[in-house]
Design an enzyme around this catalytic site. Sequence first.
Site, PDB file in Angstrom:
ATOM      1  N   ALA A  76       9.537  28.842  45.253  1.00  0.00           N
ATOM      2  CA  ALA A  76      10.411  28.305  46.321  1.00  0.00           C
ATOM      3  C   ALA A  76      11.758  29.015  46.434  1.00  0.00           C
ATOM      4  O   ALA A  76      12.615  28.580  47.191  1.00  0.00           O
ATOM      5  CB  ALA A  76      10.619  26.800  46.191  1.00  0.00           C
ATOM      6  N   ALA A  77      11.942  30.113  45.699  1.00  0.00           N
ATOM      7  CA  ALA A  77      13.199  30.865  45.842  1.00  0.00           C
ATOM      8  C   ALA A  77      13.283  31.451  47.257  1.00  0.00           C
ATOM      9  O   ALA A  77      14.320  31.364  47.924  1.00  0.00           O
ATOM     10  CB  ALA A  77      13.265  31.975  44.808  1.00  0.00           C
ATOM     11  N   GLY A  78      12.177  32.027  47.713  1.00  0.00           N
ATOM     12  CA  GLY A  78      12.136  32.588  49.071  1.00  0.00           C
ATOM     13  C   GLY A  78      12.290  31.485  50.112  1.00  0.00           C
ATOM     14  O   GLY A  78      12.950  31.672  51.139  1.00  0.00           O
ATOM     15  N   ASP A  79      11.674  30.343  49.851  1.00  0.00           N
ATOM     16  CA  ASP A  79      11.784  29.216  50.797  1.00  0.00           C
ATOM     17  C   ASP A  79      13.242  28.763  50.901  1.00  0.00           C
ATOM     18  O   ASP A  79      13.741  28.481  51.989  1.00  0.00           O
ATOM     19  CB  ASP A  79      10.911  28.044  50.327  1.00  0.00           C
ATOM     20  CG  ASP A  79       9.439  28.420  50.292  1.00  0.00           C
ATOM     21  OD1 ASP A  79       9.031  29.269  51.103  1.00  0.00           O
ATOM     22  OD2 ASP A  79       8.706  27.876  49.453  1.00  0.00           O
TER      23      ASP A  79
END
Length: 307
Positions: free
Chosen positions: A253-256
């Site tokens: 979820a870093a990209g999210d």
Amino acid sequence: MFSLKKILVVGSANVDFVIGVRQAPELGETILCRSFRKTCGGKGANQAYACGRLGGDTAFLNAVGDDPLGGELVRNLQQANVDTRAIRTVDGVSTGMAVVCVDEKGNNSIIVIPGANNLCDVDYLRRNRARFEESDIVLLQMEIPFESVCYAVELASGLHKTVILNPAPAPDSLPDEVYAGLDYLTPTESEFKRLTGCPTDEVEELAVHCKPLLEKGTRNIIITLGSRGALHVNREGHTLYRPPEVQAVDTTAAGDTFNAALARELADGRSTEEAIVFANMASALAVSRVGAQDSIPSYEEVLDFKK
Ligand code: RIB
């Protein structure tokens, strides 16, 4: 306090089965896990949740099954103040799920079981045209049917909305009309390589390979490069924005978080540059915590981290 402009997120919602391992298994290998958790995830839901947590005025379009997992995902989004009223609940179909394998360095590999995400179809989006009309920014990923993504980009750009496409997971190619409708394309390095065939991860080379996409009409490309930062490329040139250094424990979820934070700042009228700096901070915080939606920081936490 909500953002000035409205954000519409269109995408997947999954329940994540997160398996902690020392190292991901090799082909043909069987291993024992170190930990196991069930959490709320899905690129679309994570981005909607993050927009809400970061103070964005956010609505979400998606489909879930009529099982307990679907209810759990919707309730979690509501806790982040996301408008879930238009989410479609489909009888007799299971909610999307994902198996997320996280190694001891925090790297992940993910397999998604789409389930109800496949019913976030063109008909459903067409019926929710009003949601597009009342939004200012439309944020998309690629865990729903391909034709739904193409339709949503066409509809949103036709309505002169700011369109952000996070091409995850990346297809081999995108139609020219999709490129033409995008204000922001936000691939990871590997997604960018898949879309363009760019052979290296060298910054100058990545920027050169953006040119054909810019010529097709995409206004900005932001390639997220993990701990190296985010590379912004447009017709004026390119800039690498370095992130703060943190101890990575889980990159899920870093990209999210990055995409949501970008949308949230644009929704308050910030420049692309300001929005990228903020998004780098938000995703660095997410990387330093375990989980998908439970790793996403609040707006205040990002502001405190910036000081
Ligand atoms: O980006 C992380 C997400 O990808 C996970 O939450 C998983 O559900 C997959 O969609």
